[in-house]
Design a protein around this motif. Structure first.
Motif, mmCIF file in Angstrom:
data_model
loop_
_atom_site.group_PDB
_atom_site.id
_atom_site.type_symbol
_atom_site.label_atom_id
_atom_site.label_comp_id
_atom_site.label_asym_id
_atom_site.label_seq_id
_atom_site.Cartn_x
_atom_site.Cartn_y
_atom_site.Cartn_z
ATOM 1 N N GLU A 142 51.018 40.213 49.566
ATOM 2 C CA GLU A 142 50.722 39.205 49.550
ATOM 3 C C GLU A 142 51.340 37.640 50.225
ATOM 4 N N GLU A 143 52.599 38.044 49.405
ATOM 5 C CA GLU A 143 53.884 37.009 49.140
ATOM 6 C C GLU A 143 53.818 36.896 50.848
ATOM 7 N N ILE A 144 54.240 37.493 51.584
ATOM 8 C CA ILE A 144 54.199 37.822 53.553
ATOM 9 C C ILE A 144 53.588 36.888 53.870
ATOM 10 N N VAL A 145 52.089 37.412 53.390
ATOM 11 C CA VAL A 145 51.383 36.974 54.479
ATOM 12 C C VAL A 145 50.648 35.645 54.001
ATOM 13 N N ALA A 146 51.497 34.719 52.920
ATOM 14 C CA ALA A 146 50.878 33.839 52.036
ATOM 15 C C ALA A 146 52.116 32.861 53.359
ATOM 16 N N ILE A 147 53.025 33.750 53.253
ATOM 17 C CA ILE A 147 54.261 32.768 54.269
ATOM 18 C C ILE A 147 53.667 32.599 55.654
ATOM 19 N N TYR A 148 53.137 33.494 55.836
ATOM 20 C CA TYR A 148 53.267 33.730 57.450
ATOM 21 C C TYR A 148 51.872 32.512 57.874
ATOM 22 N N GLY A 149 51.199 32.343 57.504
ATOM 23 C CA GLY A 149 50.295 31.277 57.422
ATOM 24 C C GLY A 149 50.591 30.388 57.479
ATOM 25 N N ASN A 150 51.712 29.742 56.242
ATOM 26 C CA ASN A 150 51.940 28.342 56.195
ATOM 27 C C ASN A 150 52.492 27.787 57.269
ATOM 28 N N TYR A 151 53.195 28.450 58.175
ATOM 29 C CA TYR A 151 54.293 28.259 59.135
ATOM 30 C C TYR A 151 53.282 29.154 61.003
ATOM 31 N N ASP A 152 52.302 29.714 61.105
ATOM 32 C CA ASP A 152 51.834 29.939 62.248
ATOM 33 C C ASP A 152 52.830 30.799 62.420
ATOM 34 N N PHE A 153 53.354 31.642 61.900
ATOM 35 C CA PHE A 153 53.960 32.907 62.617
ATOM 36 C C PHE A 153 53.020 34.071 63.569
ATOM 37 N N GLU A 154 53.791 34.554 64.395
ATOM 38 C CA GLU A 154 52.712 35.446 65.353
ATOM 39 C C GLU A 154 52.982 36.651 64.592
ATOM 40 N N THR A 155 53.929 37.068 63.493
ATOM 41 C CA THR A 155 54.538 38.508 63.518
ATOM 42 C C THR A 155 53.436 39.000 63.197
ATOM 43 N N GLU A 156 52.897 40.141 63.002
ATOM 44 C CA GLU A 156 51.337 40.483 62.369
ATOM 45 C C GLU A 156 52.440 41.677 61.125
ATOM 46 N N VAL A 157 51.919 41.583 60.237
ATOM 47 C CA VAL A 157 52.172 42.159 58.861
ATOM 48 C C VAL A 157 51.027 44.007 58.955
ATOM 49 N N LEU A 158 52.424 44.678 59.371
ATOM 50 C CA LEU A 158 51.939 45.915 58.806
ATOM 51 C C LEU A 158 52.346 46.254 57.932
ATOM 52 N N VAL A 159 51.950 47.023 56.952
ATOM 53 C CA VAL A 159 51.841 47.797 55.775
ATOM 54 C C VAL A 159 52.235 49.684 55.596
ATOM 55 N N ALA A 160 53.286 49.586 55.063
ATOM 56 C CA ALA A 160 53.815 50.584 55.238
ATOM 57 C C ALA A 160 54.563 51.375 54.215
ATOM 58 N N SER A 161 54.644 52.668 54.394
ATOM 59 C CA SER A 161 54.978 53.379 52.787
ATOM 60 C C SER A 161 53.561 53.426 52.158
ATOM 61 N N ILE A 162 52.458 53.920 52.896
ATOM 62 C CA ILE A 162 51.210 54.117 52.532
ATOM 63 C C ILE A 162 50.702 55.425 51.765
ATOM 64 N N ARG A 163 50.156 55.007 50.270
ATOM 65 C CA ARG A 163 50.015 56.610 49.930
ATOM 66 C C ARG A 163 49.138 57.130 49.259
ATOM 67 N N HIS A 164 48.209 56.131 49.174
ATOM 68 C CA HIS A 164 46.521 56.641 49.245
ATOM 69 C C HIS A 164 45.701 55.466 49.508
ATOM 70 N N PRO A 165 44.316 55.780 49.496
ATOM 71 C CA PRO A 165 43.059 55.243 49.837
ATOM 72 C C PRO A 165 42.876 53.305 49.205
ATOM 73 N N LEU A 166 43.655 53.269 47.746
ATOM 74 C CA LEU A 166 43.327 52.237 47.535
ATOM 75 C C LEU A 166 45.165 51.160 47.777
ATOM 76 N N HIS A 167 46.180 52.051 48.533
ATOM 77 C CA HIS A 167 47.355 50.737 48.943
ATOM 78 C C HIS A 167 46.322 50.362 50.414
ATOM 79 N N VAL A 168 45.484 51.330 51.211
ATOM 80 C CA VAL A 168 44.834 50.493 52.704
ATOM 81 C C VAL A 168 44.270 49.362 51.907
ATOM 82 N N VAL A 169 42.891 49.600 50.984
ATOM 83 C CA VAL A 169 41.880 48.571 50.416
ATOM 84 C C VAL A 169 42.449 47.443 50.260
#
Length: 216
Positions: A145-172
């Motif tokens: 959530e912090e990364i998405v907010a910071i990137y949105g503040n400055y229109d960075f083109e870097t995509e947020v790729l969530v890793a080390s996902i353990r279960h479906p709730l992480h994806v949601v």
């Protein structure tokens, strides 16, 4: 949200492709080692199998070494994204590779400050490792959530790729946070489709159908 599958297993990749569920692949040395095959051949086959981005990881710790490894990795296909560790040497390599037109995925990210540096350096992707933070009694999704907010503040083109996902709730939760990509193990990808009420609903419909059409 895009789904990448986190594996080096060709059978898993092909099965996920059949269902139209994946947009790319992430690998690492551990996943490649599990396959017990020639890792170079395995990387080549994966890159040919997948149309979308395939993340292949360097193992060097110095920028010059990472850059040389990257030059070799991109030869496996035009869809290669080079995984670079989140260090200052890594950021030096990311900037150099970005200037060369090579896409990078900055990995093992555990703080918003690190994600900010990666975006400034020109990374194509940043990979926050949420499951590992959860294991340390920290809420990994707070970082997303912090990364998405910071990137949105400055229109960075870097995509947020969530890793080390353990279960479906992480994806949601990653989708709710506005992440661009979730990279998931094969099992989690298919667990997303499961719900006990869905199974009960199908069973009920079939039972009712047999009552109305016993010979159908």
């Amino acid at each position: 949200m895009k789904f990448f599958i986190d594996t080096a297993n060709l059978e898993e990749i092909r099965k996920a492709k059949e269902y139209g569920l994946i947009d790319g692949v992430t690998t690492n040395p551990t996943l490649l080692a599990r396959e017990g095959a020639d890792w170079k051949k395995q990387m080549e086959l994966i890159c040919k199998e997948v149309d979308g981005p395939v993340s292949l990881e360097v193992i060097g710790l110095k920028a010059d070494g990472m850059i040389e490894e990257a030059r070799e990795l991109v030869k496996y296909g035009p869809n290669v994204v080079v995984k670079i560790p989140m260090t200052m040497e890594g950021m030096k390599a990311v900037r150099h590779l970005a200037d060369m037109g090579v896409r990078t995925n900055v990995t093992v990210c555990f703080s918003a400050a690190q994600a900010l540096l990666a975006a400034k350096a020109g990374a194509a992707y940043i990979s926050p490792f949420i499951g590992r933070l959860d294991h340390l009694s920290q809420r990994g999704m707070d970082l997303v959530e912090e990364i998405v907010a910071i990137y949105g503040n400055y229109d960075f083109e870097t995509e947020v790729l969530v890793a080390s996902i353990r279960h479906p709730l992480h994806v949601v939760e990653a989708a709710l946070a506005g992440a661009d990509v979730a990279t998931v193990p094969f099992k989690v990808l298919f667990d997303l489709a499961k719900h006990p009420m869905t199974d009960l609903g199908i069973e009920s419909f079939l039972t009712d159908w047999k009552k109305v059409f016993p010979d159908g």
